[in-house]
Write an enzyme that holds these catalytic residues in place. Structure first.
Site, PDB file in Angstrom:
ATOM      1  N   SER A   1       0.692  -1.226   0.074  1.00 45.58           N
ATOM      2  CA  SER A   1       0.056  -0.295  -0.655  1.00 45.58           C
ATOM      3  C   SER A   1       0.537   1.080  -0.443  1.00 45.58           C
ATOM      4  O   SER A   1       1.910   1.528   1.270  1.00 45.58           O
ATOM      5  CB  SER A   1      -0.932  -0.118   1.172  1.00 45.58           C
ATOM      6  OG  SER A   1      -1.212   1.085   1.669  1.00 45.58           O
TER       7      SER A   1
ATOM      8  N   ASN B   1       3.788  -3.197   9.508  1.00 53.27           N
ATOM      9  CA  ASN B   1       3.447  -1.520   8.713  1.00 53.27           C
ATOM     10  C   ASN B   1       5.039  -0.882   9.272  1.00 53.27           C
ATOM     11  O   ASN B   1       6.042  -1.663   9.617  1.00 53.27           O
ATOM     12  CB  ASN B   1       2.319  -0.448   9.622  1.00 53.27           C
ATOM     13  CG  ASN B   1       1.895   0.015   8.643  1.00 53.27           C
ATOM     14  OD1 ASN B   1       2.893   0.922   7.738  1.00 53.27           O
ATOM     15  ND2 ASN B   1       0.621   0.680   8.307  1.00 53.27           N
TER      16      ASN B   1
ATOM     17  N   LYS C   1      -2.988   2.127  -1.772  1.00 55.75           N
ATOM     18  CA  LYS C   1      -2.763   3.135  -1.422  1.00 55.75           C
ATOM     19  C   LYS C   1      -4.294   3.152  -0.268  1.00 55.75           C
ATOM     20  O   LYS C   1      -4.890   2.526  -0.725  1.00 55.75           O
ATOM     21  CB  LYS C   1      -3.383   4.226  -1.897  1.00 55.75           C
ATOM     22  CG  LYS C   1      -2.599   5.551  -1.821  1.00 55.75           C
ATOM     23  CD  LYS C   1      -2.787   6.580  -2.409  1.00 55.75           C
ATOM     24  CE  LYS C   1      -1.814   7.780  -2.504  1.00 55.75           C
ATOM     25  NZ  LYS C   1      -1.153   8.386  -2.289  1.00 55.75           N
TER      26      LYS C   1
ATOM     27  N   CYS D   1      -4.401   3.653  11.738  1.00 60.44           N
ATOM     28  CA  CYS D   1      -4.704   5.254  12.021  1.00 60.44           C
ATOM     29  C   CYS D   1      -5.332   4.782  13.696  1.00 60.44           C
ATOM     30  O   CYS D   1      -4.903   4.138  14.445  1.00 60.44           O
ATOM     31  CB  CYS D   1      -6.449   4.811  11.451  1.00 60.44           C
ATOM     32  SG  CYS D   1      -5.298   4.355  10.036  1.00 60.44           S
TER      33      CYS D   1
ATOM     34  N   GLY E   1       8.663  -5.619   4.722  1.00 61.47           N
ATOM     35  CA  GLY E   1       9.837  -4.978   5.402  1.00 61.47           C
ATOM     36  C   GLY E   1      10.394  -5.155   4.885  1.00 61.47           C
ATOM     37  O   GLY E   1      11.375  -5.900   4.945  1.00 61.47           O
ATOM     38  N   GLY E   2      11.349  -4.107   4.083  1.00 59.85           N
ATOM     39  CA  GLY E   2      13.044  -3.765   3.798  1.00 59.85           C
ATOM     40  C   GLY E   2      12.780  -5.097   2.358  1.00 59.85           C
ATOM     41  O   GLY E   2      14.311  -5.015   1.919  1.00 59.85           O
TER      42      GLY E   2
ATOM     43  N   GLY F   1      11.383   0.429   4.255  1.00 56.91           N
ATOM     44  CA  GLY F   1      13.300  -0.357   3.423  1.00 56.91           C
ATOM     45  C   GLY F   1      14.494  -1.340   4.451  1.00 56.91           C
ATOM     46  O   GLY F   1      13.492  -2.017   5.585  1.00 56.91           O
TER      47      GLY F   1
HETATM   48  C1  LIG Z   1       5.359   6.961   0.837  1.00 54.69           C
HETATM   49  C2  LIG Z   1       5.021   5.410   1.765  1.00 54.69           C
HETATM   50  C3  LIG Z   1       3.637   5.538   1.738  1.00 54.69           C
HETATM   51  C4  LIG Z   1       2.480   4.413   2.588  1.00 54.69           C
HETATM   52  N1  LIG Z   1       1.490   4.501   2.195  1.00 54.69           N
HETATM   53  C5  LIG Z   1       1.062   3.175   3.216  1.00 54.69           C
HETATM   54  C6  LIG Z   1      -0.688   3.474   3.368  1.00 54.69           C
HETATM   55  O1  LIG Z   1      -1.225   4.059   2.481  1.00 54.69           O
HETATM   56  N2  LIG Z   1      -0.991   2.720   4.028  1.00 54.69           N
HETATM   57  C7  LIG Z   1      -0.265   1.098   4.530  1.00 54.69           C
HETATM   58  O2  LIG Z   1      -0.993   0.106   5.333  1.00 54.69           O
HETATM   59  N3  LIG Z   1       0.928   1.682   4.560  1.00 54.69           N
HETATM   60  C8  LIG Z   1       1.183   2.546   3.793  1.00 54.69           C
HETATM   61  N4  LIG Z   1       2.809   1.960   3.749  1.00 54.69           N
HETATM   62  C9  LIG Z   1       3.886   0.875   4.020  1.00 54.69           C
HETATM   63  C10 LIG Z   1       3.991  -0.041   2.910  1.00 54.69           C
HETATM   64  O3  LIG Z   1       2.594  -0.330   1.948  1.00 54.69           O
HETATM   65  C11 LIG Z   1       5.001  -1.149   3.834  1.00 54.69           C
HETATM   66  O4  LIG Z   1       4.043  -1.854   4.546  1.00 54.69           O
HETATM   67  C12 LIG Z   1       6.189  -0.225   4.376  1.00 54.69           C
HETATM   68  O5  LIG Z   1       6.450   1.000   3.115  1.00 54.69           O
HETATM   69  C13 LIG Z   1       7.249  -1.755   4.538  1.00 54.69           C
HETATM   70  O6  LIG Z   1       7.793  -2.309   3.167  1.00 54.69           O
HETATM   71  P1  LIG Z   1       9.373  -1.734   3.003  1.00 54.69           P
HETATM   72  O7  LIG Z   1       9.941  -1.590   3.990  1.00 54.69           O
HETATM   73  O8  LIG Z   1       8.852  -2.830   1.672  1.00 54.69           O
HETATM   74  O9  LIG Z   1       9.017  -0.424   2.386  1.00 54.69           O
HETATM   75  C14 LIG Z   1       3.352   3.447   3.103  1.00 54.69           C
HETATM   76  C15 LIG Z   1       5.326   3.066   2.889  1.00 54.69           C
HETATM   77  C16 LIG Z   1       5.279   4.086   1.882  1.00 54.69           C
HETATM   78  C17 LIG Z   1       7.358   4.092   1.440  1.00 54.69           C
END
Ligand SMILES: Cc1cc2nc3c(=O)[nH]c(=O)nc-3n(C[C@H](O)[C@H](O)[C@H](O)COP(=O)(O)O)c2cc1C
Length: 291
Positions: free
Chosen positions: A20, A193, A48, A132, A241-242, A215
């Protein structure tokens, strides 16, 4: 072709989902990938966060890069339920990839109204973002309030029969909430998250950005949660996550996740999904993993 994984009505062709908030609302997907590449590599889209009404989000700065991580403070900007359904949903559905809607609400009634709002649409599932704040409980996050999560899941389940996931926050009573989700009929847990974080963007005067860290920096933390949760609950776990490579993805699967989501990987390179699946398949073969 047999699905890679079936959970209730949700059929995933591959274990990879787009997380998302990290690929917009799909506006630019086909600039980088062909329809065939999208269909054969992406198991599901997670939209999103969508709220009942449009949200402007936070003022800038909204992103801050840290060593091996990204702090985001987007503030859940989105067009709201009705505009999303009219202007974005048709294109997303045209990809013929299962679609999960990430829901953002400030009270239980918002989540219920959103679930009802998607009932007549061809979406495959919903993912509840419990990071939230619950306005009715003075702004305490749902994820810090097991009773609040219990009510939330119960009420949403009354109106939503399809795939239902809860996206856990990595902080708070995580295990207690996971067990409540299992008891209340959730289909899968998304673990997890972003982590609450702060970046200093000005020393004097002090200026900070508060937001969620994602990340590679969070991968070992979230992997530990996945590993331990997988031993505590029977619900399928979707790791997030990452994950930037096929090896990262496989690490989540061997630690107990059944599927995974990629987030910042999409921001770094919008073709990551294809590369991660290819690399993961090669590694699976090499190590004789998962048949
Ligand atoms: C720019 C951005 C916007 C995000 N928006 C949402 C969101 O609207 N709802 C949500 O549940 N998580 C949101 N996330 C969290 C991501 O969906 C994900 O769970 C989190 O970034 C961890 O994964 P990653 O390390 O692969 O990025 C957002 C993350 C980023 C970086």
């Amino acid at each position: 072709m047999r699905p890679y994984l079936k959970i209730r009505n949700l059929e995933l062709k591959t274990p990879l989902m787009l997380a998302s908030g990290t690929w917009g609302l799909g506006e630019n997907l086909d600039l980088y990938l062909t329809k065939e590449e999208i269909k054969s590599n992406i198991g599901a889209f997670v939209s999103k966060g969508i709220s009942r009404f449009p949200k402007k989000g936070n003022p800038p700065p909204r992103l801050y890069e840290t060593p091996c991580g990204l702090i985001n403070s987007i503030g859940l900007e989105n067009p709201g339920l009705e505009v999303f359904k009219k202007d974005y949903l048709p294109k997303l559905l045209s990809y013929e990839v299962p679609l999960i809607i990430n829901l953002h609400g400030e009270e239980v009634e918002d989540f219920v109204a959103l679930a009802e709002g998607f009932k007549e649409e061809k979406v495959d599932g919903i993912e509840l973002n419990i990071s939230c704040p619950n306005v009715k409980k003075g702004g305490i996050a749902f994820s810090s309030d097991p009773k609040g999560v219990k009510t939330l899941v119960k009420e949403v389940r009354k109106v939503w029969e399809r795939f239902l996931a809860v996206k856990l926050s990595p902080v708070g009573p995580v295990y207690e909430i996971a067990e409540i989700c299992e008891k209340e009929g959730v289909d899968a847990l998304v673990v997890a998250n972003t982590y609450p974080a702060l970046g200093v963007i000005g020393l004097a005067p002090l200026k900070v950005i508060k937001g969620g860290l994602s990340g590679p920096a969070i991968k070992p933390l979230t992997l530990r949660l996945v590993y331990e949760l997988a031993q505590k609950v029977k619900l399928p776990i979707i790791g997030s996550g990452g994950i930037l490579s096929g090896k990262d993805a496989l690490e989540y699967l061997v630690c107990g996740a059944k599927a995974f989501q990629i987030g910042v990987a999409n921001l770094i390179d919008p073709t990551s999904a294809v590369k991660i699946i290819q690399e993961m398949e090669e590694l699976k073969k090499k190590h004789g993993l998962f048949g």
